[in-house]
Design an enzyme around this catalytic site. Structure first.
Site, PDB file in Angstrom:
ATOM      1  N   SER A  93     -76.809-100.735 -45.593  1.00  0.00           N
ATOM      2  CA  SER A  93     -77.529-101.359 -44.475  1.00  0.00           C
ATOM      3  C   SER A  93     -77.440-102.875 -44.509  1.00  0.00           C
ATOM      4  O   SER A  93     -77.451-103.477 -45.576  1.00  0.00           O
ATOM      5  CB  SER A  93     -79.004-100.947 -44.555  1.00  0.00           C
ATOM      6  OG  SER A  93     -79.783-101.707 -43.670  1.00  0.00           O
ATOM      7  N   ALA A  94     -77.417-103.478 -43.318  1.00  0.00           N
ATOM      8  CA  ALA A  94     -77.416-104.944 -43.212  1.00  0.00           C
ATOM      9  C   ALA A  94     -78.808-105.507 -43.484  1.00  0.00           C
ATOM     10  O   ALA A  94     -78.969-106.705 -43.695  1.00  0.00           O
ATOM     11  CB  ALA A  94     -76.998-105.345 -41.798  1.00  0.00           C
ATOM     12  N   LYS A 128     -70.937-106.167 -41.337  1.00  0.00           N
ATOM     13  CA  LYS A 128     -70.143-105.183 -40.619  1.00  0.00           C
ATOM     14  C   LYS A 128     -69.595-105.880 -39.382  1.00  0.00           C
ATOM     15  O   LYS A 128     -70.335-106.670 -38.790  1.00  0.00           O
ATOM     16  CB  LYS A 128     -71.009-103.983 -40.195  1.00  0.00           C
ATOM     17  CG  LYS A 128     -71.683-103.255 -41.371  1.00  0.00           C
ATOM     18  CD  LYS A 128     -72.740-102.260 -40.856  1.00  0.00           C
ATOM     19  CE  LYS A 128     -73.531-101.668 -42.003  1.00  0.00           C
ATOM     20  NZ  LYS A 128     -74.629-100.785 -41.599  1.00  0.00           N
ATOM     21  N   ASP A 183     -76.127 -95.583 -42.759  1.00  0.00           N
ATOM     22  CA  ASP A 183     -76.774 -96.777 -42.237  1.00  0.00           C
ATOM     23  C   ASP A 183     -78.270 -96.423 -42.173  1.00  0.00           C
ATOM     24  O   ASP A 183     -78.637 -95.244 -42.208  1.00  0.00           O
ATOM     25  CB  ASP A 183     -76.205 -97.073 -40.840  1.00  0.00           C
ATOM     26  CG  ASP A 183     -76.951 -98.179 -40.144  1.00  0.00           C
ATOM     27  OD1 ASP A 183     -77.113 -99.246 -40.754  1.00  0.00           O
ATOM     28  OD2 ASP A 183     -77.391 -97.972 -38.994  1.00  0.00           O
ATOM     29  N   LEU A 184     -79.135 -97.414 -42.102  1.00  0.00           N
ATOM     30  CA  LEU A 184     -80.581 -97.137 -42.112  1.00  0.00           C
ATOM     31  C   LEU A 184     -81.192 -97.203 -40.709  1.00  0.00           C
ATOM     32  O   LEU A 184     -81.630 -96.198 -40.150  1.00  0.00           O
ATOM     33  CB  LEU A 184     -81.268 -98.160 -43.036  1.00  0.00           C
ATOM     34  CG  LEU A 184     -82.784 -98.117 -43.104  1.00  0.00           C
ATOM     35  CD1 LEU A 184     -83.287 -96.805 -43.696  1.00  0.00           C
ATOM     36  CD2 LEU A 184     -83.318 -99.290 -43.930  1.00  0.00           C
ATOM     37  N   ASP A 185     -81.163 -98.435 -40.134  1.00  0.00           N
ATOM     38  CA  ASP A 185     -81.834 -98.653 -38.853  1.00  0.00           C
ATOM     39  C   ASP A 185     -81.098 -97.898 -37.741  1.00  0.00           C
ATOM     40  O   ASP A 185     -79.914 -98.145 -37.506  1.00  0.00           O
ATOM     41  CB  ASP A 185     -81.859-100.155 -38.530  1.00  0.00           C
ATOM     42  CG  ASP A 185     -82.701-100.945 -39.536  1.00  0.00           C
ATOM     43  OD1 ASP A 185     -83.838-100.530 -39.795  1.00  0.00           O
ATOM     44  OD2 ASP A 185     -82.214-101.963 -40.058  1.00  0.00           O
ATOM     45  N   GLU A 210     -73.258 -93.727 -38.830  1.00  0.00           N
ATOM     46  CA  GLU A 210     -73.542 -95.032 -38.199  1.00  0.00           C
ATOM     47  C   GLU A 210     -73.931 -94.922 -36.736  1.00  0.00           C
ATOM     48  O   GLU A 210     -73.349 -94.130 -35.997  1.00  0.00           O
ATOM     49  CB  GLU A 210     -72.276 -95.891 -38.250  1.00  0.00           C
ATOM     50  CG  GLU A 210     -72.302 -97.011 -39.243  1.00  0.00           C
ATOM     51  CD  GLU A 210     -73.340 -98.101 -39.000  1.00  0.00           C
ATOM     52  OE1 GLU A 210     -73.955 -98.158 -37.922  1.00  0.00           O
ATOM     53  OE2 GLU A 210     -73.528 -98.910 -39.914  1.00  0.00           O
ATOM     54  N   ASP A 211     -74.883 -95.762 -36.300  1.00  0.00           N
ATOM     55  CA  ASP A 211     -75.262 -95.766 -34.880  1.00  0.00           C
ATOM     56  C   ASP A 211     -74.771 -97.013 -34.152  1.00  0.00           C
ATOM     57  O   ASP A 211     -74.966 -97.122 -32.939  1.00  0.00           O
ATOM     58  CB  ASP A 211     -76.794 -95.684 -34.721  1.00  0.00           C
ATOM     59  CG  ASP A 211     -77.471 -96.976 -35.135  1.00  0.00           C
ATOM     60  OD1 ASP A 211     -77.105 -97.529 -36.193  1.00  0.00           O
ATOM     61  OD2 ASP A 211     -78.352 -97.443 -34.392  1.00  0.00           O
ATOM     62  N   THR A 269     -86.196 -98.255 -36.299  1.00  0.00           N
ATOM     63  CA  THR A 269     -86.859 -99.541 -36.507  1.00  0.00           C
ATOM     64  C   THR A 269     -86.552-100.521 -35.383  1.00  0.00           C
ATOM     65  O   THR A 269     -87.166-101.588 -35.318  1.00  0.00           O
ATOM     66  CB  THR A 269     -86.400-100.167 -37.840  1.00  0.00           C
ATOM     67  OG1 THR A 269     -85.012 -99.959 -37.924  1.00  0.00           O
ATOM     68  CG2 THR A 269     -87.110 -99.560 -39.031  1.00  0.00           C
ATOM     69  N   ARG A 284     -79.627-110.743 -39.393  1.00  0.00           N
ATOM     70  CA  ARG A 284     -80.806-111.462 -38.883  1.00  0.00           C
ATOM     71  C   ARG A 284     -80.425-112.795 -38.229  1.00  0.00           C
ATOM     72  O   ARG A 284     -80.855-113.098 -37.118  1.00  0.00           O
ATOM     73  CB  ARG A 284     -81.794-111.701 -40.034  1.00  0.00           C
ATOM     74  CG  ARG A 284     -83.161-112.117 -39.559  1.00  0.00           C
ATOM     75  CD  ARG A 284     -84.092-112.366 -40.737  1.00  0.00           C
ATOM     76  NE  ARG A 284     -84.173-111.206 -41.626  1.00  0.00           N
ATOM     77  CZ  ARG A 284     -84.711-111.240 -42.847  1.00  0.00           C
ATOM     78  NH1 ARG A 284     -85.233-112.344 -43.310  1.00  0.00           N
ATOM     79  NH2 ARG A 284     -84.736-110.154 -43.592  1.00  0.00           N
ATOM     80  N   LYS A 337     -78.445-104.564 -32.314  1.00  0.00           N
ATOM     81  CA  LYS A 337     -78.346-103.418 -33.227  1.00  0.00           C
ATOM     82  C   LYS A 337     -77.183-103.589 -34.197  1.00  0.00           C
ATOM     83  O   LYS A 337     -76.048-103.856 -33.778  1.00  0.00           O
ATOM     84  CB  LYS A 337     -78.212-102.117 -32.444  1.00  0.00           C
ATOM     85  CG  LYS A 337     -79.514-101.734 -31.784  1.00  0.00           C
ATOM     86  CD  LYS A 337     -79.486-100.346 -31.190  1.00  0.00           C
ATOM     87  CE  LYS A 337     -80.852-100.008 -30.623  1.00  0.00           C
ATOM     88  NZ  LYS A 337     -80.849 -98.816 -29.803  1.00  0.00           N
TER      89      LYS A 337
HETATM   90  C1  BG6 Z   1     -79.668-103.902 -39.157  1.00  0.00           C
HETATM   91  C2  BG6 Z   1     -80.372-103.798 -37.818  1.00  0.00           C
HETATM   92  O1  BG6 Z   1     -79.731-102.671 -39.828  1.00  0.00           O
HETATM   93  O2  BG6 Z   1     -80.306-104.900 -39.966  1.00  0.00           O
HETATM   94  C3  BG6 Z   1     -80.390-105.174 -37.155  1.00  0.00           C
HETATM   95  O3  BG6 Z   1     -79.683-102.868 -36.995  1.00  0.00           O
HETATM   96  C4  BG6 Z   1     -81.051-106.184 -38.079  1.00  0.00           C
HETATM   97  O4  BG6 Z   1     -81.083-105.084 -35.927  1.00  0.00           O
HETATM   98  C5  BG6 Z   1     -80.317-106.209 -39.416  1.00  0.00           C
HETATM   99  O5  BG6 Z   1     -81.016-107.495 -37.484  1.00  0.00           O
HETATM  100  C6  BG6 Z   1     -80.950-107.167 -40.419  1.00  0.00           C
HETATM  101  O6  BG6 Z   1     -82.234-106.706 -40.741  1.00  0.00           O
HETATM  102  P1  BG6 Z   1     -83.345-107.536 -41.514  1.00  0.00           P
HETATM  103  O7  BG6 Z   1     -84.401-106.493 -41.813  1.00  0.00           O
HETATM  104  O8  BG6 Z   1     -82.702-108.045 -42.787  1.00  0.00           O
HETATM  105  O9  BG6 Z   1     -83.791-108.640 -40.637  1.00  0.00           O
HETATM  106 MG    MG Z   2     -77.999 -99.058 -37.389  1.00  0.00          MG
END
Ligand code: BG6
Ligand code: MG
Length: 223
Positions: free
Chosen positions: A115-116, A146, A10-12, A170-171, A18, A50, A46
């Site tokens: 990542s989402a 997810k 996962d990224l964020d 994953e967090d 972030t 979006r 988290k």
């Molecule tokens: C996830 C974050 O990785 O991405 C969420 O944990 C975020 O907080 C989601 O809403 C979507 O991100 P983005 O950058 O497409 O708005």
């Molecule tokens: Mg995350």
């Protein structure tokens, strides 16, 4: 236990923090709509997409918007968020992550991002991490959020590795559930009071090695 051939991240919250920038942008939107938004509220966003994040934000503020205004608000929030992440520097990669990715490269373990976020490519570029990932699956490539395993299954597929030979890092709880739903091993990144259902838990990547994780997973799977 299957031989581990790939790691999917996962990224964020796993590679870079972030969440603080998402928070500042959501707070600005909440304030503009006439209510406050706390860091505690931000925890609920988290790992959440979006649009779903916006729905939760409006629920917190007791506000309703038309579908068109929701689109506008989400776009506005994203513009503010992008202003922050355009300034990201490699120094903001979380401790131990670069060393861990380098170890994987040295051992021939494949790597993917799952990542989402639709901003994942920009974040990887700012952090100069592109060359560490063999596949990047982001929010523009999946239809199911997810805990649906789609994002991780697509990552495994792009790498050409069966899900049973992948470890997901994953967090967020939804991400841990997604890994399990995809029949992958899962390492939770965070505190035990916030996360359930992982095979192994680490507070972060500082001083953590791939070797050590594989040994822990073997123990769990022999039980
Ligand atoms: C996830 C974050 O990785 O991405 C969420 O944990 C975020 O907080 C989601 O809403 C979507 O991100 P983005 O950058 O497409 O708005
Ligand atoms: Mg995350």
């Amino acid at each position: 236990m299957n031989k581990i051939r790939a790691c999917i991240f996962d990224l964020d919250g796993v590679i870079v923090d972030t969440a603080k920038y998402h928070y500042l942008a959501w707070k600005r939107l909440a304030n503009e709509l006439g209510f406050d938004f706390t860091e505690e509220d931000n925890e609920r966003l988290k790992g959440v997409s979006r649009m779903r994040s916006l729905e939760i934000l409006l629920e917190i503020g007791g506000k309703e918007l038309t579908a068109a205004d929701m689109e506008k608000s989400a776009a506005k929030k994203n513009e503010w968020y992008v202003e922050y992440i355009e300034k990201l520097e490699p120094e903001e990669i979380l401790p131990g992550v670069s060393a861990f990715l380098t170890e994987l490269r040295g051992k021939g373990i494949k790597t993917a991002l799952g990542s989402a976020s639709k901003n994942a490519p920009l974040i990887l570029e700012r952090l100069k991490l592109n060359s560490y990932f063999d596949a990047v699956i982001d929010g523009t490539k999946v239809s199911n959020a997810k805990p649906d395993p789609e994002v991780f299954l697509k990552g495994a597929q792009e790498l050409g590795i069966e899900p049973e030979s992948c470890i997901v890092f994953e967090d967020a709880q939804a991400g841990i559930d997604a890994a399990r739903n995809g029949n992958m091993f899962c390492v939770g990144v965070g505190a035990p009071e916030n996360l359930n259902g992982w095979d192994h838990l680490i507070p972060g990547f500082a001083n953590v090695t791939f070797e050590e994780i594989v040994n822990k997973l073997k123990l769990v799977n022999l039980k």
